[in-house]
Every structure is written in structure tokens, then in C-alpha cells.
Motif scaffolding. Structure first.
Motif, PDB file in Angstrom:
ATOM      1  N   VAL A  13       1.930   6.329   9.122  1.00 16.40           N
ATOM      2  CA  VAL A  13       1.690   6.603   7.642  1.00 16.40           C
ATOM      3  C   VAL A  13       2.638   6.012   6.939  1.00 16.40           C
ATOM      4  O   VAL A  13       3.900   5.495   7.224  1.00 16.40           O
ATOM      5  N   ALA A  14       2.462   6.106   5.568  1.00 21.28           N
ATOM      6  CA  ALA A  14       3.376   5.721   4.581  1.00 21.28           C
ATOM      7  C   ALA A  14       3.964   4.113   4.797  1.00 21.28           C
ATOM      8  O   ALA A  14       3.015   3.299   5.075  1.00 21.28           O
ATOM      9  N   THR A  15       5.349   4.243   4.575  1.00 17.56           N
ATOM     10  CA  THR A  15       5.977   2.837   4.977  1.00 17.56           C
ATOM     11  C   THR A  15       5.550   1.998   6.075  1.00 17.56           C
ATOM     12  O   THR A  15       5.121   0.869   6.204  1.00 17.56           O
ATOM     13  N   ASP A  16       5.537   2.825   7.136  1.00 18.32           N
ATOM     14  CA  ASP A  16       5.092   2.136   8.606  1.00 18.32           C
ATOM     15  C   ASP A  16       3.665   1.823   8.372  1.00 18.32           C
ATOM     16  O   ASP A  16       3.290   0.538   8.827  1.00 18.32           O
ATOM     17  N   LEU A  17       2.915   2.622   7.751  1.00 21.77           N
ATOM     18  CA  LEU A  17       1.662   2.106   7.917  1.00 21.77           C
ATOM     19  C   LEU A  17       1.292   1.020   7.007  1.00 21.77           C
ATOM     20  O   LEU A  17       0.643  -0.107   7.496  1.00 21.77           O
ATOM     21  N   ARG A  18       2.095   0.673   5.821  1.00 24.92           N
ATOM     22  CA  ARG A  18       1.963  -0.432   4.826  1.00 24.92           C
ATOM     23  C   ARG A  18       2.549  -1.788   5.795  1.00 24.92           C
ATOM     24  O   ARG A  18       2.021  -2.771   5.652  1.00 24.92           O
ATOM     25  N   ASP A  25       6.650  -1.723  -1.990  1.00 26.88           N
ATOM     26  CA  ASP A  25       6.425  -0.630  -2.996  1.00 26.88           C
ATOM     27  C   ASP A  25       4.899  -0.250  -3.027  1.00 26.88           C
ATOM     28  O   ASP A  25       4.637   0.342  -4.151  1.00 26.88           O
ATOM     29  N   GLY A  26       4.027  -0.640  -2.212  1.00 28.81           N
ATOM     30  CA  GLY A  26       2.735  -0.072  -2.184  1.00 28.81           C
ATOM     31  C   GLY A  26       1.643  -0.682  -3.359  1.00 28.81           C
ATOM     32  O   GLY A  26       0.586  -0.426  -3.252  1.00 28.81           O
ATOM     33  N   LYS A  27       2.178  -1.455  -4.105  1.00 28.16           N
ATOM     34  CA  LYS A  27       1.412  -2.056  -5.190  1.00 28.16           C
ATOM     35  C   LYS A  27       0.632  -3.404  -4.395  1.00 28.16           C
ATOM     36  O   LYS A  27       1.124  -4.196  -3.950  1.00 28.16           O
TER      37      LYS A  27
END
Lengths: 252, 228
Positions: B75-80, B211-213
Motif C-alpha cells: 500500500v501507499a508508497t510501496d504500492l506506488r 508524491d502520488g501525482k
């Protein structure tokens, strides 16, 4: 913006002198599934239980701040707790059917509320069992003991029993944690179906379960609401490092 | 907490492999361009022969990402990071293929080094080497500022490629005898342009990790890219 069903504002809860909830302000939208996550002892179950005043049963509990349901403070002196709990139903971790028949488990609540007409009760029983996705499994054994059902079936029966008194909100405290994956997925699907007609607040330790079924997720830690946002946002790009550490299992 | 140690080990392994892939592909591009500039057929063959290493690593990275998705539910940074690794891996593999495609055409240009030079192909080719070095560096350091440079340089390279293509067409219209060689040069220019495009993709994927963008398909004005 969706209607806000539950609104808490600067809410504090103490067990004696110990603060268990610290300044919780949250808006829970109607007809959505809101998941409360966080490590054991973070206050999420305490918070859940204050939404239908289950904490009233514990003498040492003191609550400050406001909890509004449809804009009305549920801790107001004029509030009838019994009718509040009828409006805000609850399902627990361990299924707890009465040691009665399946039929009686469902009919019990409506009867207490003054419904005695046989055909009306029959309708409620069928409708509740159908809505809890257990009618097909229960319809030929309505008068058998509820204790003969499997764990997963018992939990759906308890959900049916909650539905029978026509609540608006259903609180669930780890409703699938003691169930096998198939029963768990049935409960999860049921929750997603139920949100069409009910507002659901669920406490879960299962991160993936919260991710799968909830619209919004609130992360609690040490009595504080650390982050509250759309579930999609929390699980892909949370704002707070504490949230990220918790959901990715790197806590502490 | 044993589980997360395993998870972190898997992630480290993935980081290592992606870095290795990036390094390998960067080397392939550098060698292909060097071979192009010097008409060095041995070096061109070396690039062609090395492609299997890129392919092998490509599959290894895909498999590791699959394994992490299935077993660790990131999830989160790992996922991205893992989503982006899959994409970056794919883009790197394509860049590697294009390096090979360039190498395969060098043979047909042996008498036309000056022609390439005059058209400006050599210059663009050298810029591509710099660009892929920046990409390699970006993958290593995850510095958004580098992504910004890559967006700008890739855009400049793409513009130059289009201009060169126009020039090539003019040459072909004027002298029919260069049509065959000019077509090969045109294809090479096109491959260089594609490498620039894949470099942009990679920089976009890195921004997504950081940053998920999602910045792809968005026009990157200077002002916007300064805010990255």
C-alpha cells in the motif's frame, strides 16, 4: 457533498482519569461505509461504542464534546437511549445469537417494539433474513435453534436481527475477524450492499478489508484521530507518515 | 516483526534490479550511439548481442513485482513504487530494443557519416546519451529536479527530431539516390525520438512514486515543472 449522518466535534472520552479519546472531530456521511482502523487500544472501538451510547454501561466513562446524529446531540438529557440504540444498531466481533430459534432471534426486537401481528412478523423475518443474505440458507429451518448455524451464518443472522428493527446506522466491531475467508467475503459483500439503505461504521484490524469495503477510512492512534480521508487516498497516498507506517506494517 | 523484514528484503531486491536494468539500458544506448557516430560495427554487434541480458532482467523484474503484489499486498508508497517499477521496467526494455534497432541499421550508413553529421543526427544522438544518463541518475536518486530537466530536454530533442525529419524529406526530394540511406536515417531519428518519449514516461513514473501525482498527458509548462 453527501449528507452528514454523524458529526462529532471536539469529543473527549475518559475512563476515570485516563483520556481514551482526545479531541475527535469527524463527519460520517450517510449511506457510506466508514472504516475505523488503528492498533489495539487506539480508541477506535471506544469511539464506535460512543455512537450508540454503549459506553453508558461503564460507570467510569465521562464524555465531553458533541456527538450529533442528524444534527441532534445524542448525549442530550432528553434523548431516549433505547430508541437511540434502535436507530443505531450494532454487530459484534463474536456472533451472539439468542439461544432461540432463527425465527425468534429476528422477531424478538420487533415484538419488543410492539409488533405482534403474525403475518407482519413473518414479513419482517423474511425481509431481514433476505437483506442479510441468509434467507436461502435459513428458510427451511426457521424454527431450528440459531446455535446450530455455522459461525458465518450466525454472524449474518445477527446482522439480520439488527436490520429487523429498522436502524439507520449499523455499527460493526470486527464483524468478520473470527470467520473463514468465504464467510468473510459474504459479510463484506453484504456490507457493501447494505450501505444503499444504511450508514455503516466498521472497526477492523484487517487492513485489506477496510480497503476493500469502505468509502472513507479513519486512522486512530493513541486516542487521536490522525488521518481521515477517502479510502482510496489513504491506501495510495496518505498525508501522514504515521498512517503510512501503520497501513504498510512498519509501525513502531 | 518477521513479515515486514521479508517485505523490506523483497523491496530492496526490486530496487537493486531496477537500478541494474537502468544501468544496463543506459550502457546499451551509449554503445549504440558510439557505434553510430564511429560506424563501429563490432560495437553495434556487441549491443545486439547484449539485448538478451536486458530481456532476461525485464522478466525477472516483472516476476518479482507480481510476487510482491500477490504475497505482500503493498500500500501507499510501496504500492506506488511497485506499480512504477513495472512501468519503468517496461519503458527501459523498449529503450533497450530501440538501441538494438539503431545498432542494426549502422551497417547501411557506413559511407554516410558526414551526411548524418550535416543533418544534425550526431548531435541529437549525443543528447540522447545525456538524456538516458539523466534517467539513470533519476532512478537512482529520485530527485524531482532531475525529472524536470528530463521533461525539458526530451521536449527539445523531440522538436529537433521533427526538424531533422523535414530536412531528410527535402534531401530525398532533391536527390533520389539518397532515398535508401535517408530512409534508414529517418528511422534512426524516429527511434531517437521514441527514446526521448520513453525517458519522459520514466520521469513521470518517478514523480508518481515521489508524491502520488499523475503528471502524464499534462502539458508541462516551465512554471508547472518548476513546482514539481
Amino acid at each position: 457533498m453527501k449528507n452528514i449522518k454523524i458529526h462529532t466535534e471536539n469529543m473527549y472520552l475518559y475512563y476515570g482519569s485516563k483520556m481514551a479519546l482526545n479531541n475527535i472531530s469527524i463527519d460520517i456521511p450517510e449511506n457510506k461505509v466508514t472504516a475505523l482502523i488503528g492498533p489495539s487500544g487506539c480508541g477506535k472501538s471506544t469511539f464506535l461504542r460512543s455512537l450508540n451510547r454503549m459506553n453508558d454501561l461503564i460507570d467510569s466513562v465521562k464524555i465531553e464534546g458533541n456527538i450529533l446524529l442528524d444534527g441532534i446531540n445524542i448525549y442530550d438529557k432528553n434523548i431516549d437511549v433505547v430508541s437511540l440504540r434502535k436507530k443505531v444498531g450494532m454487530v459484534f466481533q463474536k456472533s451472539n445469537p439468542f439461544a432461540k430459534s432463527i425465527y425468534e432471534n429476528i422477531a424478538y426486537g420487533p415484538r419488543i417494539n410492539g409488533i405482534n401481528n403474525k403475518s407482519e412478523l413473518n414479513d419482517i423475518v423474511e425481509k431481514s433474513l433476505r437483506n442479510a443474505a441468509i434467507w436461502d440458507e435459513a428458510k427451511d429451518r426457521l424454527h431450528d435453534s440459531a446455535l446450530g448455524l455455522s459461525g458465518g451464518q450466525q454472524q449474518r443472522l445477527c446482522i439480520a436481527r439488527t436490520l429487523a428493527v429498522n436502524p439507520e446506522i449499523i455499527l460493526m466491531d470486527e464483524p468478520a475477524s473470527a470467520l473463514d475467508p468465504i464467510s468473510t467475503s459474504k459479510i463484506e459483500e453484504l456490507i457493501v450492499q447494505l450501505k444503499e439503505n444504511y450508514t455503516i461504521v466498521i472497526v477492523t484490524h484487517n487492513m485489506q478489508q477496510a480497503a476493500r469495503i469502505s468509502d472513507n477510512t479513519a486512522f486512530f492512534y493513541l486516542g487521536e484521530l490522525i488521518e481521515y480521508n477517502k479510502t482510496k487516498k489513504i491506501y495510495t497516498n496518505p498525508d501522514k507518515k504515521q498512517t503510512e507506517d501503520y497501513i504498510s506494517g512498519r509501525f513502531g | 516483526m518477521e513479515k515486514y523484514r521479508i517485505f523490506d528484503n523483497e523491496l530492496e531486491k526490486l530496487v537493486e534490479r531496477v537500478l541494474k536494468m537502468s544501468n544496463l539500458v543506459q550502457e546499451q544506448v551509449s554503445n549504440a550511439i558510439l557505434a553510430l557516430n564511429n560506424c563501429d560495427l563490432d560495437l553495434a554487434n556487441h549491443v545486439i548481442e547484449n539485448d538478451h541480458k536486458v530481456d532476461k532482467l525485464d522478466v525477472k523484474i516483472d516476476k518479482l513485482c507480481q510476487k510482491i503484489f500477490a504475497l505482500q499486498q503493498p500500500v501507499a508508497t510501496d504500492l506506488r513504487y511497485i506499480i512504477s517499477s513495472l512501468k519503468i521496467n517496461n519503458d527501459l526494455e523498449r529503450i533497450g530494443d530501440h538501441a538494438v534497432n539503431i545498432a542494426k541499421r549502422i551497417d547501411s550508413l557506413s559511407d554516410y557519416t558526414n551526411f548524418c553529421n550535416e543533418l544534425g543526427v550526431t548531435e541529437i544522438a549525443n543528447q540522447i546519451v545525456m538524456l538516458t544518463k539523466d534517467v539513470d541518475q533519476l532512478i537512482k536518486t529520485q530527485q524531482p529536479i532531475l525529472a524536470n530537466d528530463i521533461f525539458q530536454n526530451a521536449r527539445t530533442i523531440k522538436d529537433s527530431c521533427h526538424k531533422i525529419s523535414e530536412k531528410i524529406i527535402e534531401e530525398m526530394m532533391q536527390q533520389k539516390e539518397v532515398i535508401v540511406v535517408a530512409t534508414n536515417i529517418m528511422i534512426i531519428v524516429n527511434l531517437l525520438e521514441r527514446i526521448a518519449a520513453y525517458s519522459t514516461n520514466i520521469a513521470e513514473s518517478i514523480i508518481f512514486v515521489i508524491d502520488g501525482k499523475i503528471v502524464k498527458h499534462k502539458k508541462k509548462t516551465d512554471e508547472q515543472s518548476n513546482n514539481l
